[in-house]
Design a protein around this motif. Structure first.
Motif, PDB file in Angstrom:
ATOM      1  N   LEU A   1       0.505  -1.075   0.394  1.00 50.25           N
ATOM      2  CA  LEU A   1       0.214   0.338   0.014  1.00 50.25           C
ATOM      3  C   LEU A   1       0.568   1.405  -0.038  1.00 50.25           C
ATOM      4  N   LYS A   2       1.835   1.423  -0.350  1.00 53.60           N
ATOM      5  CA  LYS A   2       2.897   2.038  -0.265  1.00 53.60           C
ATOM      6  C   LYS A   2       3.332   2.733  -1.560  1.00 53.60           C
ATOM      7  N   HIS A   3       1.984   3.116  -2.313  1.00 57.02           N
ATOM      8  CA  HIS A   3       2.406   3.625  -3.514  1.00 57.02           C
ATOM      9  C   HIS A   3       3.351   5.078  -3.631  1.00 57.02           C
ATOM     10  N   PRO A   4       4.450   5.376  -4.637  1.00 62.67           N
ATOM     11  CA  PRO A   4       5.718   5.867  -4.508  1.00 62.67           C
ATOM     12  C   PRO A   4       4.561   7.483  -4.923  1.00 62.67           C
ATOM     13  N   ASN A   5       4.042   7.075  -5.871  1.00 63.24           N
ATOM     14  CA  ASN A   5       3.747   9.123  -6.529  1.00 63.24           C
ATOM     15  C   ASN A   5       2.214   9.552  -5.766  1.00 63.24           C
ATOM     16  N   TYR A   6       0.824   8.017  -5.590  1.00 60.27           N
ATOM     17  CA  TYR A   6       0.065   8.683  -6.093  1.00 60.27           C
ATOM     18  C   TYR A   6      -1.230   8.267  -4.003  1.00 60.27           C
ATOM     19  N   ALA A   7      -1.921   8.674  -3.410  1.00 61.35           N
ATOM     20  CA  ALA A   7      -2.122   8.474  -2.691  1.00 61.35           C
ATOM     21  C   ALA A   7      -4.090   8.022  -3.257  1.00 61.35           C
ATOM     22  N   MET A   8      -4.211   6.349  -3.827  1.00 61.00           N
ATOM     23  CA  MET A   8      -5.193   6.151  -4.065  1.00 61.00           C
ATOM     24  C   MET A   8      -5.914   4.785  -2.559  1.00 61.00           C
ATOM     25  N   GLY A   9      -6.809   4.326  -3.252  1.00 56.52           N
ATOM     26  CA  GLY A   9      -7.551   3.265  -2.273  1.00 56.52           C
ATOM     27  C   GLY A   9      -6.863   2.407  -2.232  1.00 56.52           C
ATOM     28  N   ALA A  10      -7.299   0.824  -1.680  1.00 62.07           N
ATOM     29  CA  ALA A  10      -6.257   0.371  -1.453  1.00 62.07           C
ATOM     30  C   ALA A  10      -6.211  -0.623  -1.881  1.00 62.07           C
ATOM     31  N   LYS A  11      -7.238  -1.027  -2.665  1.00 59.59           N
ATOM     32  CA  LYS A  11      -8.184  -1.633  -4.243  1.00 59.59           C
ATOM     33  C   LYS A  11      -6.730  -1.644  -5.153  1.00 59.59           C
ATOM     34  N   ILE A  12      -7.284   0.003  -5.394  1.00 55.30           N
ATOM     35  CA  ILE A  12      -6.332   0.572  -6.927  1.00 55.30           C
ATOM     36  C   ILE A  12      -5.268   0.588  -6.253  1.00 55.30           C
ATOM     37  N   THR A  13      -4.699   0.718  -5.304  1.00 56.38           N
ATOM     38  CA  THR A  13      -3.237   0.265  -4.796  1.00 56.38           C
ATOM     39  C   THR A  13      -2.028  -0.665  -4.799  1.00 56.38           C
ATOM     40  N   VAL A  14      -3.104  -1.726  -4.392  1.00 61.99           N
ATOM     41  CA  VAL A  14      -2.036  -3.165  -4.669  1.00 61.99           C
ATOM     42  C   VAL A  14      -2.186  -3.425  -6.027  1.00 61.99           C
ATOM     43  N   ASP A  15      -3.401  -3.307  -6.740  1.00 57.83           N
ATOM     44  CA  ASP A  15      -3.137  -3.449  -8.273  1.00 57.83           C
ATOM     45  C   ASP A  15      -2.069  -3.117  -9.052  1.00 57.83           C
ATOM     46  N   SER A  16      -1.747  -1.695  -8.890  1.00 60.76           N
ATOM     47  CA  SER A  16      -0.719  -0.543  -9.002  1.00 60.76           C
ATOM     48  C   SER A  16       0.216  -1.637  -8.266  1.00 60.76           C
ATOM     49  N   ALA A  17       1.165  -1.951  -7.146  1.00 61.48           N
ATOM     50  CA  ALA A  17       2.403  -3.393  -6.361  1.00 61.48           C
ATOM     51  C   ALA A  17       2.189  -3.932  -7.580  1.00 61.48           C
ATOM     52  N   SER A  18       1.290  -4.585  -8.235  1.00 59.56           N
ATOM     53  CA  SER A  18       0.903  -5.973  -8.612  1.00 59.56           C
ATOM     54  C   SER A  18       1.538  -5.846 -10.150  1.00 59.56           C
ATOM     55  N   LEU A  19       1.034  -4.960 -10.978  1.00 58.11           N
ATOM     56  CA  LEU A  19       0.895  -4.443 -11.985  1.00 58.11           C
ATOM     57  C   LEU A  19       0.097  -4.462 -12.824  1.00 58.11           C
ATOM     58  N   MET A  20      -1.217  -5.072 -12.338  1.00 60.66           N
ATOM     59  CA  MET A  20      -2.498  -5.737 -12.583  1.00 60.66           C
ATOM     60  C   MET A  20      -3.003  -4.662 -13.054  1.00 60.66           C
ATOM     61  N   ASN A  21      -3.043  -3.879 -12.341  1.00 59.29           N
ATOM     62  CA  ASN A  21      -3.648  -2.783 -13.219  1.00 59.29           C
ATOM     63  C   ASN A  21      -3.430  -1.484 -13.833  1.00 59.29           C
ATOM     64  N   LYS A  22      -1.789  -1.512 -14.676  1.00 60.21           N
ATOM     65  CA  LYS A  22      -2.239  -1.322 -15.862  1.00 60.21           C
ATOM     66  C   LYS A  22      -2.460  -2.355 -17.240  1.00 60.21           C
ATOM     67  N   GLY A  23      -2.353  -3.352 -17.117  1.00 60.10           N
ATOM     68  CA  GLY A  23      -2.900  -3.984 -17.467  1.00 60.10           C
ATOM     69  C   GLY A  23      -4.248  -4.092 -17.369  1.00 60.10           C
ATOM     70  N   LEU A  24      -5.230  -3.923 -16.585  1.00 62.56           N
ATOM     71  CA  LEU A  24      -6.767  -3.780 -16.673  1.00 62.56           C
ATOM     72  C   LEU A  24      -6.540  -2.269 -17.648  1.00 62.56           C
ATOM     73  N   GLU A  25      -5.721  -1.371 -17.536  1.00 65.58           N
ATOM     74  CA  GLU A  25      -5.816   0.273 -18.176  1.00 65.58           C
ATOM     75  C   GLU A  25      -5.046  -0.397 -19.750  1.00 65.58           C
ATOM     76  N   VAL A  26      -4.829  -1.208 -19.982  1.00 73.14           N
ATOM     77  CA  VAL A  26      -4.282  -1.358 -21.554  1.00 73.14           C
ATOM     78  C   VAL A  26      -5.971  -2.304 -21.909  1.00 73.14           C
ATOM     79  N   ILE A  27      -6.446  -2.942 -21.426  1.00 68.72           N
ATOM     80  CA  ILE A  27      -7.931  -2.869 -21.516  1.00 68.72           C
ATOM     81  C   ILE A  27      -8.553  -2.448 -21.794  1.00 68.72           C
TER      82      ILE A  27
END
Length: 393
Positions: free
Chosen positions: A196-222
């Motif tokens: 939950l320690k995102h380097p740049n943004y303060a976001m909700g827990a779910k999207i922050t974990v997704d950013s840590a796994s890079l799943m968030n970027k995969g969802l954004e590509v879709i």
């Protein structure tokens, strides 16, 4: 310019805060008329009062009494549950900001598509789960889809009036999250506190974990595939720790244009809310390239971050697979945050659910179809979670 009315879905979240800041900075141009939240009755009531909204709705119907009490004496109408959310969406508005997190935002986003409206989309799951249906509906009714995610907004601005056939490829950037430089062994031991320690943004827990796994970027590509009507092979990802360059468009003549800004959601929010005339940004939100650190880029490591590879594979396969991917990931992230699985278990669970045969191979035709696929995938993910192989030991 005339005053434009805003309906804010996800009013108490991080995107909601960014939107409220922009509205407060431009009171002669914008006014919030309706706010929608999830479960926090007191928080939503506070937002409604601060913004001068006339209607407030919570998705959680069990919070109806709490919201009524919190709004008592304010003159602000309110309600809770699915019907209240849909009532909120139906109220007059020029711009609807869709920032409800996860697949829960799909139905409200689809209902918000009305003639003459602009939809500022921060709920990527709406396009991940029902991209074809949502974009077809928007085109049919004449609603404008405006990307509020910083990467898609950068690409949208860079593209401008260029025709789609001028594009060779689009690149979305990722910060790399808190584990960018960690070894696979160290990542495997990470808990929610580290994720939950995102380097740049303060976001909700779910999207922050997704950013840590890079799943968030995969969802954004879709999401980008449907938003810009591109082929999967035209989309790419680069890790860019500084998050100054949010997106790149490579044109067929070899030229490359970059969308750049400070890493702050208020920049994209200001663009969407001021689509017919630029708005003022909050103070200190301007980029100074000479004052910052050098910009660097690297390819994502799919061995350490397999979730991104799973998302790209789901995009390539198409059909209902992106819906299944998203549903399984939401279940897996919730399990990780609850301490039920380790961090690598997120991708492992998603991979297992995606690998199972599905009776729904076709892309969802509408919201009901998408939600049915979502429900089935969640059920299968929950069943797998009960097995010892996914349990924290």
């Amino acid at each position: 310019m005339p005053l434009r009315t805003v309906t804010l879905l996800g009013a108490t979240g991080s995107v909601g805060r960014s939107v409220r800041d922009i509205v407060a900075e431009n009171p002669q141009r914008l006014a919030i008329g309706t706010v929608v939240g999830g479960r926090d009755a007191e928080g939503l009531a506070r937002v409604a009062i601060e913004t001068g909204a006339r209607f407030a709705a919570l998705a959680d119907e069990t919070a109806a009494d709490a919201l009524k009490q919190a709004l008592a004496g304010t003159g602000i109408a309110g309600g809770a549950g699915r019907s209240a959310v849909l009532e909120a969406v139906a109220r007059p508005a020029d711009i609807v900001v869709s920032a409800i997190s996860g697949a829960a935002g799909l139905e409200a986003t689809f209902a918000a598509l009305m003639p003459g409206r602009a939809i500022a989309l921060a709920n990527k799951e709406s396009l991940v789960c029902a991209g074809e249906a949502v974009m077809a509906r928007a085109a049919a009714v004449g609603a404008r889809m405006l990307p509020l995610d910083s990467e898609h907004n950068a690409l949208f601005q860079v593209l401008g009036q260029e025709p789609l056939d001028s594009i060779r490829s689009m690149t979305l950037t990722a910060s790399g999250g808190p584990f960018r430089t960690w070894s696979a062994e160290r990542i495997a031991e990470a808990g929610p506190e580290q994720a939950l320690k995102h380097p740049n943004y303060a976001m909700g827990a779910k999207i922050t974990v997704d950013s840590a796994s890079l799943m968030n970027k995969g969802l954004e590509v879709i999401e980008a595939r449907f938003l810009f009507d591109l082929k999967p092979e035209q989309l790419d990802v680069l890790v860019h720790p500084q998050q100054v360059v949010h997106g790149l468009v490579t044109f067929r003549d070899g030229s490359v244009s970059a969308g750049m800004a400070v890493p702050d959601m208020r920049v994209a929010a200001a663009h969407c809310l001021g689509i017919d005339g630029r708005l003022d940004a909050p103070p200190a939100r301007f980029l100074d390239l000479a004052a910052g650190e050098p910009l660097s880029f690297e390819r994502p490591d799919l061995q350490r971050f397999p979730a991104l590879g799973l998302a790209l594979a789901a995009l390539a396969e198409g059909g209902a697979k992106p819906v299944i991917l998203n549903a399984a990931n939401e279940v897996a992230v919730a399990a990780f945050l609850a301490g039920r699985i380790r961090f690598p278990g997120i991708a492992a669970l998603v991979a297992e659910v995606c690998a199972q045969d599905s009776s729904r191979a076709q892309a969802p035709r509408d919201v009901a179809d998408a939600l049915a696929v979502d429900h089935d995938a969640r059920r299968r993910a929950a069943s797998l979670l009960s097995q010892a192989s996914f349990t924290v030991t």
